[in-house]
Design an enzyme around this catalytic site. Structure first.
Site, PDB file in Angstrom:
ATOM      1  N   ASP A 134       2.345  -1.036  -0.261  1.00 30.57           N
ATOM      2  CA  ASP A 134       1.656  -0.501   0.926  1.00 30.57           C
ATOM      3  C   ASP A 134       2.587   0.078   1.991  1.00 30.57           C
ATOM      4  OD1 ASP A 134      -0.703  -1.460  -0.251  1.00 30.57           O
ATOM      5  OD2 ASP A 134      -0.418  -3.425   0.666  1.00 30.57           O
ATOM      6  N   GLY A 154     -14.123  -0.616  -9.894  1.00 28.14           N
ATOM      7  CA  GLY A 154     -14.016   0.789 -10.280  1.00 28.14           C
ATOM      8  C   GLY A 154     -14.901   1.749  -9.510  1.00 28.14           C
ATOM      9  N   LEU A 161      -3.649  -3.446  -8.377  1.00 31.74           N
ATOM     10  CA  LEU A 161      -3.078  -4.481  -7.507  1.00 31.74           C
ATOM     11  C   LEU A 161      -1.661  -4.912  -7.864  1.00 31.74           C
ATOM     12  CD1 LEU A 161      -6.316  -6.643  -7.155  1.00 31.74           C
ATOM     13  CD2 LEU A 161      -5.581  -4.663  -5.807  1.00 31.74           C
ATOM     14  N   LEU A 174       2.540  -4.128  -8.347  1.00 25.35           N
ATOM     15  CA  LEU A 174       3.578  -3.223  -7.864  1.00 25.35           C
ATOM     16  C   LEU A 174       3.841  -2.167  -8.936  1.00 25.35           C
ATOM     17  CD1 LEU A 174       5.384  -3.100  -5.325  1.00 25.35           C
ATOM     18  CD2 LEU A 174       7.154  -4.244  -6.654  1.00 25.35           C
ATOM     19  N   GLU A 202     -16.305   8.641   1.317  1.00 24.53           N
ATOM     20  CA  GLU A 202     -16.308   9.878   2.100  1.00 24.53           C
ATOM     21  C   GLU A 202     -14.972  10.618   2.014  1.00 24.53           C
ATOM     22  OE1 GLU A 202     -17.300   9.195   6.199  1.00 24.53           O
ATOM     23  OE2 GLU A 202     -16.996  11.298   6.751  1.00 24.53           O
ATOM     24  N   HIS A 257      -5.634   1.921   0.490  1.00 21.21           N
ATOM     25  CA  HIS A 257      -5.592   0.532   0.950  1.00 21.21           C
ATOM     26  C   HIS A 257      -6.729   0.328   1.953  1.00 21.21           C
ATOM     27  CE1 HIS A 257      -3.769  -3.348   1.565  1.00 21.21           C
ATOM     28  NE2 HIS A 257      -4.026  -3.207   2.849  1.00 21.21           N
ATOM     29  N   ASN A 301     -14.224   3.323  -6.738  1.00 19.38           N
ATOM     30  CA  ASN A 301     -13.421   4.492  -6.355  1.00 19.38           C
ATOM     31  C   ASN A 301     -13.118   5.374  -7.559  1.00 19.38           C
ATOM     32  OD1 ASN A 301     -12.472   4.579  -3.364  1.00 19.38           O
ATOM     33  ND2 ASN A 301     -12.422   2.413  -3.921  1.00 19.38           N
ATOM     34  N   ASN A 310      -2.155   5.966  -3.357  1.00 18.41           N
ATOM     35  CA  ASN A 310      -2.883   4.694  -3.297  1.00 18.41           C
ATOM     36  C   ASN A 310      -3.863   4.709  -2.140  1.00 18.41           C
ATOM     37  OD1 ASN A 310      -3.476   1.893  -3.866  1.00 18.41           O
ATOM     38  ND2 ASN A 310      -2.176   1.332  -2.125  1.00 18.41           N
TER      39      ASN A 310
HETATM   40  C1  GAR Z   1     -10.906  -0.842  -2.750  1.00 17.61           C
HETATM   41  O1  GAR Z   1     -11.531  -1.251  -1.564  1.00 17.61           O
HETATM   42  C2  GAR Z   1      -9.462  -0.471  -2.487  1.00 17.61           C
HETATM   43  O2  GAR Z   1      -9.257   0.054  -1.217  1.00 17.61           O
HETATM   44  C3  GAR Z   1      -8.793  -1.819  -2.628  1.00 17.61           C
HETATM   45  O3  GAR Z   1      -9.436  -2.442  -3.699  1.00 17.61           O
HETATM   46  C4  GAR Z   1     -10.808  -1.997  -3.723  1.00 17.61           C
HETATM   47  C5  GAR Z   1     -11.140  -1.594  -5.150  1.00 17.61           C
HETATM   48  O4  GAR Z   1     -12.503  -1.366  -5.300  1.00 17.61           O
HETATM   49  N1  GAR Z   1      -7.393  -1.663  -2.877  1.00 17.61           N
HETATM   50  C6  GAR Z   1      -6.480  -2.543  -2.459  1.00 17.61           C
HETATM   51  O5  GAR Z   1      -6.767  -3.566  -1.865  1.00 17.61           O
HETATM   52  C7  GAR Z   1      -5.041  -2.151  -2.772  1.00 17.61           C
HETATM   53  N2  GAR Z   1      -4.123  -3.027  -2.112  1.00 17.61           N
HETATM   54  P1  GAR Z   1     -13.041  -0.542  -6.544  1.00 17.61           P
HETATM   55  O6  GAR Z   1     -12.397  -1.127  -7.803  1.00 17.61           O
HETATM   56  O7  GAR Z   1     -14.504  -0.780  -6.528  1.00 17.61           O
HETATM   57  O8  GAR Z   1     -12.687   0.881  -6.344  1.00 17.61           O
END
Ligand code: GAR
Length: 193
Positions: free
Chosen positions: A148, A15, A88, A90, A179, A107, A17, A105
């Site tokens: 994706d 979490g 994660l 679909l 960022e 990625h 992000n 999203n």
């Molecule tokens: C992030 O790095 C995001 O880009 C990736 O999962 C991580 C989640 O981190 N997303 C994917 O791989 C989607 N296919 P977080 O839960 O700490 O934000």
């Protein structure tokens, strides 16, 4: 004044992000993070939501794909845009229909490379390092019915050296996410992009 734009964030794990996006919009009157949804019961994202004072709710597979619970909850919350931040699964067809072109999203790679089913989080970084890539990055895109594959809104790159490991790459990617992701969301939902 216009009604604020209401966001729902969907996540599955740590979490970071979700927290960064919530903090970015905190104090704004034109954009509100209305709720955080997660699909793993013990996900740390729920703790973060609690600390941020944002309503959060767990939904399981049936709620997404069978009984319409997620769709109904988002409608009830009057959500305008859905943000996937480490989510994660679909995205169900009924959510794509409810939010056409309004699901974003992130990625952790330079799509179309290292995308698709099973390519998420650390798996991506392991594959990038194993292939001796000289760069990686992030892709922020609109979600469609494929993993994706939707229209790219933004990419940022970072260099890789032979000394990089999946862990050091993950750190670089998280910095890029911090960022750029909240700002790109902001620009996209406000029609500035
Ligand atoms: C992030 O790095 C995001 O880009 C990736 O999962 C991580 C989640 O981190 N997303 C994917 O791989 C989607 N296919 P977080 O839960 O700490 O934000």
């Amino acid at each position: 004044m216009d009604k604020p734009i209401r966001l729902a964030i969907l996540g599955s794990g740590n979490g970071t992000n979700a927290q960064q996006i919530s903090e970015y919009f905190a104090g704004r009157t034109d954009v509100v993070v209305a709720c955080i949804i997660y699909n793993k019961r013990d996900a740390y994202i729920a703790e973060r939501a609690k600390k941020l004072g944002i309503e959060s709710r767990y939904f399981g597979r049936a709620d997404f794909y069978e009984n319409h619970a997620v769709r109904d909850y988002l409608a009830d919350k009057q959500i305008d845009w859905v943000i996937l931040a480490g989510f994660l699964w679909l995205v169900p067809q009924e959510l794509l229909q409810a939010y056409p072109g309004r699901i974003i999203n992130i990625h952790p790679a330079l799509l179309p490379k290292y995308g698709g089913k099973g390519m998420y989080g650390h798996h991506v970084h392991e594959a990038v390092v194993a292939n001796h890539e000289t760069e990686s990055g992030i892709t922020i895109h609109i979600v469609d019915e494929h993993y994706d594959r939707g229209t790219t809104l933004f990419q940022a790159r970072c260099p890789l050296t032979p000394a990089d490991t999946p862990d050091t790459l993950a750190e670089k990617i998280h910095l890029l996410e911090k960022e750029h992701f909240p700002r790109v969301i902001d620009e996209t939902i406000s029609g500035r992009k």
